[in-house]
Scaffold this active site. Structure first.
Site: not given
Ligand code: NAD
Length: 492
Positions: A157, A181, A185, A289
């Protein structure tokens, strides 16, 4: 300035085989403006049948697209770049409304996304591989990069415009079909971007959009016609995606969560270090991140750094991101705000000192706002030093000296990024060679690589080998066939 609703009652649609259609799953979720708590739209989740139809349409499109000359494949990307530039102000407003970040942050994010489209336009040069004449007697050898089929990207998100563009331009430029996908949110910005993709004129099915949650993701991970998956999100889900996609024989790259450090050396220009640390920790309300939510400060300058930092933090304005004076917008949801507040309680109970308590600061009455909080006397074993909070909370750790500071940084189980403020070249060199993180900045608050470099990540912040952006993306999206040719010279 009143907040403009995006479109009353708008239901977010999938884009499948060149058609816009509603997802068929039963699950639904409201898309809410976190600053006003107004419902902007409703997103329905895609079920297995939606996933099957989308992947089938993408696979169908791949057959023709892979054979389309590369020079033709990049023309819609040039158009997409112009459309994104023309629409960036409108896109930024949508982004602010569904996410909460400030308008300046939203514009910066979109610019970073466009950068990736620009890099992918160079695919005719970037996709070339090696050729060696006379590799053996009478034999020439050539490596040929080929696209692999249908690739999916599952995105978080916090950067709903930029992160889809870490993948989409490279996937299609290399001749693959691509399924996005996005986060459920804030799905409106990626939907607007895919509307621009449609306008740019890619053939039907080359780019698809599927809304949904974990079930949609799991259907993509298990689908036999998906060749590879890119994921960006939290560490537990990144690990799940990495393992599941690998089990189903797919290529996978999974970027996870983070807990980054900024090291402040005794030699640093403190005024600059404070300015950059504040920007890094509190931009996007700490939901980045690449944020540096922990500052490891050498004891000799700790007190002065802490005083200057608190003064700078107290000047920040917390308000709706659409308002010109806002420095810090709301958190993505009320639940997330509660979670961040629990971390603040934990910090207090574990003995950290509240140098600036965001809970007492003035914030708008409506909305999921939380003002920045600064903890002093944090130690590396405290929860607030170890776990990703993903909110406007900054902790200061006192390091005995530079060696101690590097050791503290390397203790972290995450390794997304780290920054150093120093005036000493020798320290900068040691930092570069000894710190185990994927993106390193020296006298740079937020170590965000330009699109022509890959976006690093190490330890529990990254699962895989090839990263997002740049040359890594081209290798991720292609396979190299080696072509060995012998033509005996009959005149000899
Ligand atoms: P999230 O892991 O909750 O969701 C990310 C994606 O995964 C969404 O599209 C969601 O629909 C899907 N998802 C969520 N739960 C799932 C499950 N149990 N099984 C399969 N798919 C699932 O992350 P978020 O809250 O949207 O984003 C924030 C996180 O992303 C933070 O931890 C941040 O550090 C990380 N992030 C990392 C980077 C990087 O480059 N390392 C960049 C941006 C954000």
């Amino acid at each position: 300035m009143p907040v403009r609703p995006i479109a009353e009652g708008e239901t977010v649609r999938n884009f499948v085989g060149g058609e816009w259609r509603a997802p068929s799953g039963d699950e639904r979720r409201d898309v809410v403006d976190p600053a006003t708590e107004e419902t902007l739209a409703e997103v329905a989740f895609s079920d297995d049948a939606d996933v099957d139809e989308t992947v089938a349409a993408a696979l169908d499109a791949f057959d023709e697209w892979r054979r389309t000359p590369v020079e033709e494949r990049i023309q819609p990307l040039f158009r997409l770049k112009s459309l994104l530039e023309d629409q960036q102000d409108d896109l930024a407003e949508v982004l602010v409304q569904e996410h909460g970040k400030t308008l300046a942050e939203a514009k910066g994010e979109i610019r970073r996304g466009i950068e990736n489209v620009e890099v992918a336009c160079g695919i005719p040069s970037l996709m070339q591989a090696g050729h060696l004449p006379n590799a053996a007697p009478g034999i020439d050898e050539t490596a040929v990069r080929k696209p692999l089929g249908v690739f999916a990207a599952i995105t978080p998100f916090n950067f709903p415009a930029m992160i889809p563009l870490w993948f989409l331009p490279y996937a299609v430029a290399t001749g693959n079909a691509f399924v996005l996908k996005p986060s459920e949110r804030d799905p409106l910005t990626p939907t607007r971007i895919v509307e621009l993709v449609e306008e740019a004129g890619f053939p039907d099915g080359v780019v698809s959009l599927l809304h949904g949650g974990p079930e949609t993701v799991n259907a993509l991970l298990a689908h036999e016609d998906v060749a590879g998956v890119s994921f960006v999100g939290s560490t537990p889900v990144a690990r799940h995606v990495y393992e599941t996609a690998a089990k189903h024989g797919k290529r996978v790259q999974a970027q996870g969560g983070a807990k980054n450090h900024v090291v402040v050396s005794a030699s640093a220009n403190l005024e600059f270090a404070v300015e950059q640390t504040v920007a890094s920790a509190f931009a996007n309300s700490g939901q980045r991140c690449l944020a540096n939510p922990t500052a490891v400060v050498e004891a000799a300058v700790y007190d002065e750094f802490a005083d200057r930092l608190v003064e700078a933090v107290s000047d920040l304005t917390v308000d709706n991101g659409l308002y010109a004076g806002s420095d810090v917008g709301p958190l993505i949801t009320a639940e997330h705000r509660e979670r961040v507040l629990e971390y603040v309680e934990t910090g207090v109970s574990e003995g950290a000192t509240l140098l600036y308590d965001g809970r007492d600061a003035e914030v708008p009455e409506t909305g999921t706002f939380l003002a920045p909080t600064v903890f002093g006397d944090v130690t590396p074993e405290m929860t607030v030093a170890r776990e990703e909070i993903f909110g406007p909370v900054l902790g200061l750790i006192r390091a005995d000296d530079f060696d101690d500071a590097l050791a503290i940084v390397n203790e972290s189980r995450f390794g997304n990024a780290a920054s150093l403020f120093t005036e000493r070249g020798g320290e900068a060199r040691r930092f570069r060679h000894e710190v185990d993180a994927g993106n390193l900045g020296v006298n740079v608050g937020t170590a965000a690589p330009m699109a022509f470099y890959h976006f690093g990540g190490a330890k529990e912040s990254f699962f895989g080998d090839l990263h997002a952006q740049g040359d890594d993306m081209i290798r991720f999206y292609t396979d190299e066939t080696v072509y060995i040719e012998r033509w005996p010279d009959e005149n000899r």
